[in-house]
Every structure is written in C-alpha cells, then in structure tokens.
Design a protein around this motif. Structure first.
Motif, PDB file in Angstrom:
ATOM      1  N   GLU A  42      32.505   8.001  30.873  1.00 12.77           N
ATOM      2  CA  GLU A  42      32.469   7.924  29.419  1.00 12.77           C
ATOM      3  C   GLU A  42      31.030   7.676  28.979  1.00 12.77           C
ATOM      4  O   GLU A  42      30.424   6.668  29.331  1.00 12.77           O
ATOM      5  N   VAL A  43      30.469   8.622  28.247  1.00 14.05           N
ATOM      6  CA  VAL A  43      29.128   8.448  27.689  1.00 14.05           C
ATOM      7  C   VAL A  43      29.172   8.781  26.206  1.00 14.05           C
ATOM      8  O   VAL A  43      29.967   9.596  25.766  1.00 14.05           O
ATOM      9  N   GLU A  44      28.321   8.118  25.464  1.00  8.79           N
ATOM     10  CA  GLU A  44      28.189   8.407  24.040  1.00  8.79           C
ATOM     11  C   GLU A  44      27.039   9.395  23.894  1.00  8.79           C
ATOM     12  O   GLU A  44      25.868   9.037  24.020  1.00  8.79           O
ATOM     13  N   LEU A  45      27.395  10.663  23.658  1.00  7.78           N
ATOM     14  CA  LEU A  45      26.376  11.702  23.600  1.00  7.78           C
ATOM     15  C   LEU A  45      25.553  11.581  22.323  1.00  7.78           C
ATOM     16  O   LEU A  45      26.077  11.207  21.272  1.00  7.78           O
ATOM     17  N   PRO A  46      24.272  11.900  22.395  1.00  6.29           N
ATOM     18  CA  PRO A  46      23.463  11.888  21.176  1.00  6.29           C
ATOM     19  C   PRO A  46      23.894  13.011  20.239  1.00  6.29           C
ATOM     20  O   PRO A  46      24.341  14.065  20.678  1.00  6.29           O
ATOM     21  N   LYS A  47      23.777  12.770  18.961  1.00  2.52           N
ATOM     22  CA  LYS A  47      24.144  13.767  17.963  1.00  2.52           C
ATOM     23  C   LYS A  47      22.880  14.512  17.539  1.00  2.52           C
ATOM     24  O   LYS A  47      21.976  13.946  16.956  1.00  2.52           O
ATOM     25  N   VAL A  48      22.834  15.796  17.884  1.00  2.41           N
ATOM     26  CA  VAL A  48      21.655  16.613  17.635  1.00  2.41           C
ATOM     27  C   VAL A  48      22.106  17.938  17.057  1.00  2.41           C
ATOM     28  O   VAL A  48      23.090  18.524  17.493  1.00  2.41           O
ATOM     29  N   ARG A 104      24.725  29.074  39.056  1.00  5.07           N
ATOM     30  CA  ARG A 104      25.575  28.074  38.419  1.00  5.07           C
ATOM     31  C   ARG A 104      24.809  27.386  37.283  1.00  5.07           C
ATOM     32  O   ARG A 104      23.663  26.999  37.447  1.00  5.07           O
ATOM     33  N   PRO A 105      25.431  27.246  36.094  1.00  9.08           N
ATOM     34  CA  PRO A 105      24.767  26.525  35.001  1.00  9.08           C
ATOM     35  C   PRO A 105      24.563  25.056  35.374  1.00  9.08           C
ATOM     36  O   PRO A 105      25.426  24.438  35.998  1.00  9.08           O
ATOM     37  N   VAL A 106      23.419  24.510  34.999  1.00  9.11           N
ATOM     38  CA  VAL A 106      23.067  23.125  35.314  1.00  9.11           C
ATOM     39  C   VAL A 106      22.850  22.378  34.006  1.00  9.11           C
ATOM     40  O   VAL A 106      22.063  22.808  33.158  1.00  9.11           O
ATOM     41  N   LEU A 107      23.554  21.242  33.845  1.00  7.05           N
ATOM     42  CA  LEU A 107      23.501  20.482  32.601  1.00  7.05           C
ATOM     43  C   LEU A 107      23.258  19.007  32.878  1.00  7.05           C
ATOM     44  O   LEU A 107      23.710  18.473  33.891  1.00  7.05           O
ATOM     45  N   VAL A 108      22.567  18.345  31.953  1.00  7.82           N
ATOM     46  CA  VAL A 108      22.408  16.888  31.974  1.00  7.82           C
ATOM     47  C   VAL A 108      23.218  16.351  30.810  1.00  7.82           C
ATOM     48  O   VAL A 108      23.062  16.791  29.669  1.00  7.82           O
ATOM     49  N   ARG A 109      24.083  15.396  31.109  1.00  9.70           N
ATOM     50  CA  ARG A 109      24.946  14.777  30.098  1.00  9.70           C
ATOM     51  C   ARG A 109      24.566  13.302  30.057  1.00  9.70           C
ATOM     52  O   ARG A 109      25.033  12.504  30.869  1.00  9.70           O
ATOM     53  N   MET A 136      20.965  20.516  28.119  1.00 10.56           N
ATOM     54  CA  MET A 136      21.337  19.157  27.713  1.00 10.56           C
ATOM     55  C   MET A 136      22.635  19.223  26.928  1.00 10.56           C
ATOM     56  O   MET A 136      22.774  20.053  26.031  1.00 10.56           O
ATOM     57  N   VAL A 137      23.583  18.347  27.241  1.00  6.51           N
ATOM     58  CA  VAL A 137      24.855  18.282  26.528  1.00  6.51           C
ATOM     59  C   VAL A 137      24.715  17.277  25.400  1.00  6.51           C
ATOM     60  O   VAL A 137      24.318  16.137  25.620  1.00  6.51           O
ATOM     61  N   THR A 138      25.024  17.711  24.175  1.00 11.68           N
ATOM     62  CA  THR A 138      24.979  16.827  23.012  1.00 11.68           C
ATOM     63  C   THR A 138      26.209  17.067  22.149  1.00 11.68           C
ATOM     64  O   THR A 138      26.922  18.046  22.330  1.00 11.68           O
ATOM     65  N   ASP A 139      26.448  16.173  21.219  1.00 15.24           N
ATOM     66  CA  ASP A 139      27.485  16.364  20.215  1.00 15.24           C
ATOM     67  C   ASP A 139      26.848  16.998  18.992  1.00 15.24           C
ATOM     68  O   ASP A 139      25.662  16.775  18.714  1.00 15.24           O
TER      69      ASP A 139
END
Length: 149
Positions: A42-48, A104-109, A136-139
């Motif tokens: 569970e992470v709180e993603l930054p809103k961008v 393969r796609p690479v993402l940082v969350r 980068m994964v963001t909300d």
C-alpha cells in the motif's frame, strides 16, 4: 411412423441451463480470485497531472514494478512477496526478469512521502538491472478550478 418412435417428437431446442450454471460458477470463481491477484504494498501515490501511458503497451507482458514505501523500503513484484528486498536482491531479481523479457515495461511506484533519494535509488537499481526506459506510476491530479467549471 418408424417403429420405436411412437409418441416421441424430436426436440429442436438446446437446453442452456447447464451452460448458465457453468457460467455462474466461473463468475463466482473470478469474483473471489480477482482481489487476491492484486499484489504489492500500500503506497500513497503522488498526484501529478502527467500524460497517461498507452495501456496497449502493457497488454502483452506484465510490467516490472519496483515499489518504494514511505520508509524507503523496496518491493519488487516478483512472486508473491510482501517483504522488502535489499538493493542487491532487487537488482539481481530485476536483472533476471529483464533478461527473460527485455521489452518488458519497467515502472517505479513510489509513495508520495518517500524521499527523493529513495526514489532515485530505486531508479538506479532498475538501470543497473538493464532497464532502458523507466516509467513512474502516479495518480491523476484533481483539478480545483475556481467557479466550479
């Protein structure tokens, strides 16, 4: 009438009740297992307000996701782990996954409360593993427009 067929008519309809039963059982199985398939922490993603990525790029292969929590712990979506991994383990596991699927796609969350240094470390781990492009994964950002428009 042919002998042995007295009083019987051929049935020209398909009995769909067994198919409906099977479909409902499968629906229940998918409804129960779908929440179990979501993995990660569970992470709180930054809103961008960033441009979203094309989902078609991620349909063929599962993305390699390295998560960073607020404390700076690293989690790799490899297997069903929920325990943090060390930098060395994350690098080796990511290298092994990328060697099997280089496209393969690479993402940082990363959690919004994680330090900049922890996120940079996660990106370095993925680069050391051989990732060419890292997303980068963001909300999505919530827009507060005055006047209610």
């Amino acid at each position: 009438m042919p002998p042995g067929r007295r009083g019987r008519r051929l049935m020209g309809e398909i009995n769909v009740v067994p198919y409906i039963d099977v479909m409902l059982v499968l629906l229940i199985i998918f409804m129960v297992t779908a929440p179990l398939l979501t993995q990660g922490i569970e992470v709180e993603l930054p809103k961008v307000g960033a441009q979203p990525l094309d989902p078609a790029d991620y349909l063929d292969e599962e993305a390699l996701v390295l998560s960073v929590d607020a404390a700076g712990n690293l989690y790799l979506n490899f297997g069903e782990r929920t325990a943090p991994v060390s930098v060395e383990d994350a690098t080796e596991q990511a290298r092994a996954l990328l060697s099997r699927g280089p496209d393969r796609p690479v993402l940082v969350r990363a959690d919004a409360r994680a330090s900049y240094g922890d996120v940079a470390l996660a990106m370095r781990v993925l680069q050391d593993a051989g990732a060419g492009q890292i997303g980068m994964v963001t909300d999505p950002e919530e827009l507060n427009i005055p006047g209610g428009r």
